[in-house]
Write a protein that holds these residues in place. Sequence first.
Motif, PDB file in Angstrom:
ATOM      1  N   GLU A   1       0.832  -1.203   0.000  1.00  0.00           N
ATOM      2  CA  GLU A   1       0.000   0.000   0.000  1.00  0.00           C
ATOM      3  C   GLU A   1       0.866   1.253   0.000  1.00  0.00           C
ATOM      4  O   GLU A   1       1.805   1.372   0.763  1.00  0.00           O
ATOM      5  CB  GLU A   1      -0.991   0.055   1.159  1.00  0.00           C
ATOM      6  CG  GLU A   1      -1.931   1.243   0.956  1.00  0.00           C
ATOM      7  CD  GLU A   1      -3.146   1.281   1.883  1.00  0.00           C
ATOM      8  OE1 GLU A   1      -3.973   2.175   1.717  1.00  0.00           O
ATOM      9  OE2 GLU A   1      -3.249   0.427   2.774  1.00  0.00           O
TER      10      GLU A   1
ATOM     11  N   THR B   1      -2.467  14.294  11.438  1.00  0.00           N
ATOM     12  CA  THR B   1      -2.635  13.048  10.715  1.00  0.00           C
ATOM     13  C   THR B   1      -1.825  13.138   9.432  1.00  0.00           C
ATOM     14  O   THR B   1      -2.100  13.953   8.564  1.00  0.00           O
ATOM     15  CB  THR B   1      -4.115  12.826  10.361  1.00  0.00           C
ATOM     16  OG1 THR B   1      -4.880  13.021  11.531  1.00  0.00           O
ATOM     17  CG2 THR B   1      -4.333  11.436   9.810  1.00  0.00           C
TER      18      THR B   1
ATOM     19  N   LEU C   1      -2.313   7.500   7.505  1.00  0.00           N
ATOM     20  CA  LEU C   1      -3.686   7.347   7.020  1.00  0.00           C
ATOM     21  C   LEU C   1      -3.774   6.253   5.966  1.00  0.00           C
ATOM     22  O   LEU C   1      -4.710   5.455   5.949  1.00  0.00           O
ATOM     23  CB  LEU C   1      -4.169   8.669   6.421  1.00  0.00           C
ATOM     24  CG  LEU C   1      -5.637   8.737   6.033  1.00  0.00           C
ATOM     25  CD1 LEU C   1      -6.519   8.734   7.269  1.00  0.00           C
ATOM     26  CD2 LEU C   1      -5.919   9.962   5.199  1.00  0.00           C
TER      27      LEU C   1
ATOM     28  N   ARG D   1      -5.648   4.236   0.685  1.00  0.00           N
ATOM     29  CA  ARG D   1      -7.042   3.817   0.504  1.00  0.00           C
ATOM     30  C   ARG D   1      -7.991   4.658   1.353  1.00  0.00           C
ATOM     31  O   ARG D   1      -9.043   5.093   0.903  1.00  0.00           O
ATOM     32  CB  ARG D   1      -7.165   2.338   0.858  1.00  0.00           C
ATOM     33  CG  ARG D   1      -8.144   1.636  -0.006  1.00  0.00           C
ATOM     34  CD  ARG D   1      -7.592   0.304  -0.507  1.00  0.00           C
ATOM     35  NE  ARG D   1      -6.704   0.434  -1.626  1.00  0.00           N
ATOM     36  CZ  ARG D   1      -5.645  -0.361  -1.843  1.00  0.00           C
ATOM     37  NH1 ARG D   1      -5.327  -1.284  -0.977  1.00  0.00           N
ATOM     38  NH2 ARG D   1      -4.913  -0.190  -2.912  1.00  0.00           N
ATOM     39  N   SER D   2      -7.607   4.892   2.619  1.00  0.00           N
ATOM     40  CA  SER D   2      -8.444   5.706   3.500  1.00  0.00           C
ATOM     41  C   SER D   2      -8.569   7.114   2.950  1.00  0.00           C
ATOM     42  O   SER D   2      -9.618   7.750   3.046  1.00  0.00           O
ATOM     43  CB  SER D   2      -7.850   5.772   4.902  1.00  0.00           C
ATOM     44  OG  SER D   2      -7.330   4.545   5.282  1.00  0.00           O
TER      45      SER D   2
ATOM     46  N   GLN E   1     -11.032   7.078   0.221  1.00  0.00           N
ATOM     47  CA  GLN E   1     -12.388   6.965   0.761  1.00  0.00           C
ATOM     48  C   GLN E   1     -12.854   8.289   1.360  1.00  0.00           C
ATOM     49  O   GLN E   1     -14.009   8.681   1.195  1.00  0.00           O
ATOM     50  CB  GLN E   1     -12.441   5.865   1.826  1.00  0.00           C
ATOM     51  CG  GLN E   1     -12.562   4.464   1.203  1.00  0.00           C
ATOM     52  CD  GLN E   1     -12.193   3.357   2.169  1.00  0.00           C
ATOM     53  OE1 GLN E   1     -11.912   3.610   3.349  1.00  0.00           O
ATOM     54  NE2 GLN E   1     -12.178   2.123   1.678  1.00  0.00           N
ATOM     55  N   ARG E   2     -11.926   8.982   2.027  1.00  0.00           N
ATOM     56  CA  ARG E   2     -12.251  10.264   2.639  1.00  0.00           C
ATOM     57  C   ARG E   2     -12.691  11.270   1.579  1.00  0.00           C
ATOM     58  O   ARG E   2     -13.635  12.033   1.771  1.00  0.00           O
ATOM     59  CB  ARG E   2     -11.010  10.795   3.371  1.00  0.00           C
ATOM     60  CG  ARG E   2     -11.227  12.048   4.160  1.00  0.00           C
ATOM     61  CD  ARG E   2      -9.890  12.501   4.768  1.00  0.00           C
ATOM     62  NE  ARG E   2     -10.033  13.776   5.416  1.00  0.00           N
ATOM     63  CZ  ARG E   2     -10.339  13.921   6.691  1.00  0.00           C
ATOM     64  NH1 ARG E   2     -10.533  12.877   7.447  1.00  0.00           N
ATOM     65  NH2 ARG E   2     -10.463  15.140   7.213  1.00  0.00           N
TER      66      ARG E   2
END
Lengths: 332, 332
Positions: free
Chosen positions: A329, B2, B7, B10-11, B14-15
């Motif tokens: 990732e 952050t 993070l 992928r997150s 999505q965010r």
Amino acid sequence: LTTLSSLGERSLIQRITARLSTAPWVTVGPGDDAAVVAPVRGMHDVLTTDAIVDGVHFDRRFVPFDAIGHRALAVNLSDLAAMGAEPRCALLSLLLPDDIDLPAIDRILDGFLALAGEHRVTLVGGNITRTPGPLTLDVTAIGSIHPRRILRRSGARPGDHVYVTGTLGSAATGLRMLRSNASNDPAAPNDCVARYLRPDPRVRAGLLLGRNRAATSCMDLSDGLADGVRQIAEASNVGITIDASAIPLSEALRESHARDGASSVETALTGGDDYELIFTVRHSHRGRLRSVVNRLAGLPVTRIGVVTKSRDLLVDDGGRTRPLPHGYEHFR
Amino acid sequence: LTTLSSLGERSLIQRITARLSTAPWVTVGPGDDAAVVAPVRGMHDVLTTDAIVDGVHFDRRFVPFDAIGHRALAVNLSDLAAMGAEPRCALLSLLLPDDIDLPAIDRILDGFLALAGEHRVTLVGGNITRTPGPLTLDVTAIGSIHPRRILRRSGARPGDHVYVTGTLGSAATGLRMLRSNASNDPAAPNDCVARYLRPDPRVRAGLLLGRNRAATSCMDLSDGLADGVRQIAEASNVGITIDASAIPLSEALRESHARDGASSVETALTGGDDYELIFTVRHSHRGRLRSVVNRLAGLPVTRIGVVTKSRDLLVDDGGRTRPLPHGYEHFR
């Protein structure tokens, strides 16, 4: 050497534009404020963009410029293939550091345009800018698709079988060899290096899977098999169990790993850059799949697992199951 | 804070995806391998891509993140406007250095999505990658156009009049003020700064010019008036003479230059970032232009010159002509 600053942006654009072919459906090609293309009657447009950055997605020290151009288009055509789309045209955004010279740009275009020609993709526009950062190629690829032939990630159902095209892990091994300079070893299986440098997007496979409605879900494997399995399972709200012994590995990968002791299966699961397709097929549709495979003339298609109702993601190692590892990732 | 690495890619996707609106013609939105959109019946697709790079096209030290997001989309909508196209959707490619944090990304999206909403543009896809280089936003914008309503650069004919929308030179002055920190001066005409930070693409003007077939040629002014004049003249195989006294200048620009002694006309000719439209109109079609102007409610449209058969590019300074200066060219 002819440097960018002595050439000027406009001359550079003209130099590139002079190499481009056109197509009857291109209403306005490069050189105006935007390109205009006629859509295919009855079809929808498929749009994708993907960037490759020196030091992140490739390394200029061991990836030749034509392979950089090839790769920039290939990763985008792979995304179109994963939807079942027929590629039509592309936009190329070049972000050039000051140390890139004209021959390098010509070579980048060589690789890009050779692959474009192979897939009948027309370069209809783009953008060139300098950057104080690394060489970056950002491509937008546009294809067409019948709205009832779209391959999404979300259609896998319990009982479907999981398949992949080609062999896995070779590109990751090729990259490792390039990094360690082992690619110059005459005994080295340079198939792996070739697979890394010039990935072959599975455009025809995706197109046939979509047209034959053979697959319930599909995506391309850019970040390793484990990542692809996880994405399809999440999008489809299902689980997947992969049979480790069924994962297709190239002869070159096996030979390389026999020497270095690495696990071929782990490389296939977690190594990236394969650009093969993973897809699921309903048991009752295996006849459709057979007719697709017959028309793929030589590209292996291998059943590697099964979709389950339980949401678990598992690898079956000869009867013993373990959790699916995480793929690569970005940002991590 | 952050950070991106905590993070994950992928997150982050999505965010961003959670903020996006959709449209009935979006068959597949963000989250799959590619987006799928239904074309507009009878219309052609208009495709453009343009990247903005920190340190080249903007400077993070004095351009707020939401203005960066705004600008990335605005420069692309300006290209669509110059073709007479109606914008529909966009792809956003984010190249993020390690020091960009989550609030910064949120602000970039604020600016991008606010402008997108204003022009009913749907963000249907994109890409996020890290870069060891500067913050870079590469946008592809897609619009639709009737094939007989396309505004090219190449249609100017001798005798046509040359027009521009809005006022020129303000953005270049705003940039100069930001660079010298003079924008904090309460007496400073911050209209110029606003024009630089948040250019307003002339989408409606381009659309009306195309629909009314009022213009014989059109392009947008990103690199200064002189560059636009030169491009239209070259593409159309004509000359153009610009009347220096007719070039529309904002009150704020005049005031600023009255103080610093710079020539407003030269700023308008050679300063970039205006994102106004330059276009040519046949004398017999001035009625069509009038009806366009009437519907533009407040956006000035000014005649600044004439197209000539002789290929000369000239500026008329109250009866004395001189050669057109060169605009900003990248790499030079």
